[in-house]
Design a protein around this motif. Sequence first.
Motif, PDB file in Angstrom:
ATOM      1  N   ASP A   1      10.204  10.495  44.086  1.00 17.40           N
ATOM      2  CA  ASP A   1       9.501  11.174  43.077  1.00 17.40           C
ATOM      3  C   ASP A   1      10.580  11.902  42.109  1.00 17.40           C
ATOM      4  O   ASP A   1      10.441  11.926  40.863  1.00 17.40           O
ATOM      5  N   GLU A   2      11.749  12.295  42.769  1.00 15.10           N
ATOM      6  CA  GLU A   2      12.793  12.799  41.799  1.00 15.10           C
ATOM      7  C   GLU A   2      13.904  12.027  41.260  1.00 15.10           C
ATOM      8  O   GLU A   2      14.999  12.732  40.650  1.00 15.10           O
ATOM      9  N   ALA A   3      13.737  10.675  41.579  1.00 20.95           N
ATOM     10  CA  ALA A   3      14.844   9.891  41.206  1.00 20.95           C
ATOM     11  C   ALA A   3      14.878   9.696  39.795  1.00 20.95           C
ATOM     12  O   ALA A   3      16.172   9.238  39.309  1.00 20.95           O
ATOM     13  N   ARG A   4      14.174   9.861  38.812  1.00 22.62           N
ATOM     14  CA  ARG A   4      14.548   9.621  37.656  1.00 22.62           C
ATOM     15  C   ARG A   4      15.101  11.121  36.676  1.00 22.62           C
ATOM     16  O   ARG A   4      15.305  10.775  35.914  1.00 22.62           O
ATOM     17  N   THR A   5      15.286  11.899  37.759  1.00 19.69           N
ATOM     18  CA  THR A   5      15.482  13.044  36.994  1.00 19.69           C
ATOM     19  C   THR A   5      16.903  13.687  37.385  1.00 19.69           C
ATOM     20  O   THR A   5      17.199  13.911  38.749  1.00 19.69           O
ATOM     21  N   PRO A   6      18.067  13.164  36.590  1.00 16.32           N
ATOM     22  CA  PRO A   6      19.570  13.389  36.971  1.00 16.32           C
ATOM     23  C   PRO A   6      19.963  15.105  36.967  1.00 16.32           C
ATOM     24  O   PRO A   6      19.083  16.035  36.408  1.00 16.32           O
ATOM     25  N   LEU A   7      20.816  15.489  37.790  1.00 12.96           N
ATOM     26  CA  LEU A   7      21.448  16.624  37.870  1.00 12.96           C
ATOM     27  C   LEU A   7      22.341  16.799  36.859  1.00 12.96           C
ATOM     28  O   LEU A   7      23.142  15.711  36.602  1.00 12.96           O
ATOM     29  N   ILE A   8      22.331  17.776  36.071  1.00 11.41           N
ATOM     30  CA  ILE A   8      23.258  17.876  34.959  1.00 11.41           C
ATOM     31  C   ILE A   8      23.881  19.381  34.915  1.00 11.41           C
ATOM     32  O   ILE A   8      23.157  20.353  35.274  1.00 11.41           O
ATOM     33  N   ILE A   9      25.434  19.215  35.061  1.00 10.94           N
ATOM     34  CA  ILE A   9      26.090  20.546  34.797  1.00 10.94           C
ATOM     35  C   ILE A   9      26.485  20.524  33.287  1.00 10.94           C
ATOM     36  O   ILE A   9      26.741  19.383  32.766  1.00 10.94           O
ATOM     37  N   SER A  10      25.789  21.662  32.489  1.00  9.49           N
ATOM     38  CA  SER A  10      26.335  21.536  31.128  1.00  9.49           C
ATOM     39  C   SER A  10      26.760  22.801  30.589  1.00  9.49           C
ATOM     40  O   SER A  10      26.745  24.051  31.314  1.00  9.49           O
ATOM     41  N   GLY A  11      27.724  22.809  29.450  1.00 12.20           N
ATOM     42  CA  GLY A  11      28.166  24.052  29.012  1.00 12.20           C
ATOM     43  C   GLY A  11      27.341  24.313  27.609  1.00 12.20           C
ATOM     44  O   GLY A  11      26.578  23.277  26.966  1.00 12.20           O
ATOM     45  N   PRO A  12      27.485  25.730  27.143  1.00 13.37           N
ATOM     46  CA  PRO A  12      26.454  26.033  25.929  1.00 13.37           C
ATOM     47  C   PRO A  12      27.136  25.314  24.578  1.00 13.37           C
ATOM     48  O   PRO A  12      28.326  24.996  24.302  1.00 13.37           O
TER      49      PRO A  12
END
Length: 921
Positions: free
Chosen positions: A217-228
Amino acid sequence: MFGGIARALFGSQNDRILKGLRKHIETINGLEGEMAALSDEALQAKTAAFRERLAAGETVDDLMEEAFAVVREAAKRVLGQRHFDVQLLGGIVLHQGKISEMKTGEGKTLVATLPVYLNALPAKGVHVVTVNDYLAQRDAAWMGRIYSFLGLTVGCIVHGLDDSQRKAAYACDVTYGTNNEFGFDYLRDNMKFRLEDMAQREFHYAIVDEVDSILIDEARTPLIISGPADDSSDLYRKIDALIPSLKEEHYEKDEKQRTVALTDEGTEEIERLLTEAGILQTGALYDVNNVSLVHHANQALRAHKLFSRDTDYMLKDDKVVIIDEFTGRAMEGRRYSDGLHQALEAKERVTVQNENQTLASITFQNYFRLYPKLAGMTGTALTEAAEFQEIYELEVVEIPTNVPVARLDEDDEVYRSAREKYDAVVEMIEECRLRGQPVLVGTVSIEKSEAVAEVLKQRKIPHEVLNARFHEQEARIIAQAGRPGSVTIATNMAGRGTDIQLGGNIEMRLSQALDGVEDEAKRAQITAEITADVESGKKKALEEGGLCVIATERHESRRIDNQLRGRSGRQGDPGRSKFFLSLEDDLMRIFGSDRMDGMLKKLGLQDGEAIVHPWINKALEKAQQKVEARNFEIRKQLLKFDDVMNDQRKVVYEQRREIMRQPDVHEMVTDMRHEVIEDIVARAIPEGTYSEQWDLDGLHAEVLRLLGLNLPVQDWGKEEGIAEREILERIRDTSNRRMAEKTVNFGRDLMRMAEKQLLLQLLDQQWKDHLLSLDHLRQGINLRAYAQKDPLNEYKREAFSLFEAMLADLRGQVTSMLSHLEIRTQSPEEIEARMAAERLAHEMHETRADPALASDVIGTVEDDQELRATGTDGVPPPQRSASSRVSADPKDPSTWGKVQRNAPCPCGSGKKYKHCHGALN
């Protein structure tokens, strides 16, 4: 037919696997008496003995049967629970690195203790992955008693821990945590600048609870670390105000594909509206200088026409919170990327947050494939067995229940309208409640759960609502859903991981009732009263047929339907499940209900009448299978694209670790500088050319730019008989002497530290820019199909070229920065401490995003503020990020570094940089 005959004669593959494991069960059972005879101290000493045997050359497979017997005995003494034989089977399957499918209530949490203990013996760390913080903390505390009794250490990773707490938790033999926390820790670790700051150890073994939810279910959704990135919130609000003016003929919407696009008329209309609002200043909407407006308009259109409040998202505390389409949970902290989330915020009139720039990302598919050994457990995995095998090489084994399932699964009832369907649902709820039978009502969205709740409220039927709005009360509500006559409405079966026990959950009730009660006599009285109440409630619920599951709609996936059904009939209890459908349901409406509606009218179906037939169930299952197959293909295709970036990510992250492992990287940066010199000489003096054809002016300029050396290259080219090799060696020797002088001037330790920090920071900057390039490439690559080219092959080829270009740019930047380097008089410790503080001060966000909405915004990563690059011989320094403001002189543009085009010009004119010194001539 022949397959059925073969299964009847020889058994299914699953039967054969289980038959092969039975011999292990017999051995473990044979050891039970021996283990029971041991004292607590002797049983606890088994852990040290096992570790000695491993050190002597035995494997965990050799220890399995004895270790399982030890855990079973420890569980009896510590928890008062004994592993059933089927639970031992499940534990063996998990130890073998497979998925153990066990029905709800079969004790998966206890099953996991067997392989966890065994695989924790090598002291390399075992990760147990759960779907939320509550379950991680509950299981770590509950099952942790067994591990602690046997001498193992237990840690738990939850949101809000600092780095030192995380490192301590990962150093434990067993670590519980959520999929999000494990994934984000991996990304955060690969942004650290020292090995000792990294929290996670090398990956060893992981067990994923609710494996279908996390890996499918959650495989399509990547984890993302982002900056402003830059603030454009005002533009989102202005454009949002125009969208309601558009009519149906101005756009085309496809519900199946979840897409919406402006028609030609719509484009003209939006251009007119943008011009009237003063937003579109010059040219047409699709002019190159108006690309940003196209992006904003498209996202505002999607927000209004494709996304609905309380179905796709909800409002909470002045924020738009995404609702997970599979579980109905509120996904706190997760944001859509590519500006869609900002468009939704503008639509709902809440504060519009800044867009973000991706700094690091990974999908769960690629994160969990990093583990050398992976296993999973769930109640529903067989329908997705092909996907688990193909993507993760995980085999699904169905474990039989300890007691046969006694639940009655009735045929679906199909009504023509939603009103008739809900009338029938409420009638059945009333009937069950009056008899004292507990009811669980399943819905597919918050909106529909609240619609059912409103009808029950009007009928004065007491009930509890469990959806994303009441996530905090989830465990309490679901634990009491088995009390006689209780009615619980749940969205997509939120509450997985907490059993619905007939009569109610005695542990949960006791913990609430005894909280704050100190008097022992009073505690004993309360315990006795609650125990008696639960026992009588269980008896009453059993007499009335157990838990009745009423589903108000079919989901796209059979697995989600099975999860809901599986809440009833726990551990051999009686139960009942029934689905109520209407032709107005999303699945029915999208997949051809028009023809069926016409047919039902011809058959003379009356108002309030339903069709009930096993054929309808089969037809719906076939429709669901088609949707599942389509979704699998989408996930598989996404993974193929993500694998390209994943291969590159592994190279970059391993290179970062290698850099951090080295005491110094002088040899590495020297090799880079020599490669750069060879490249610029090869470009200026191509092989096999005459001296008259050499580009010596260009070579002089490159040497000046990259190495900061003003060498008489043109004069060397006039020397009689000089060769390319000799020019190369002269440049290299001069560069080596120059860098040696810098080392003497600044001090060896300071220079080595500067080289290492610069290399890491420039690698991070290049990787971040490379991610952005891949995002842009990905967005347009499917258009190559029109040229009869395979988009995936084109993406692989171009991504490889971009990666090679990134490495070449990195070599050039490192060489240039170090060649122009000036360092203030400070100790390495002072500089490193200052840099660490500045990195911590830089705000980063952790998000979950749909890869179909990949970010395309541009931002920068901060450079080292203590490493100041200045030109020599009048050569301007290499570009730096806007956040690197080191001694900028308003009168000297060479000291400004890289200035963002919309930032104020450093000269002090008051104009934007792009309209002043940054103007394009």
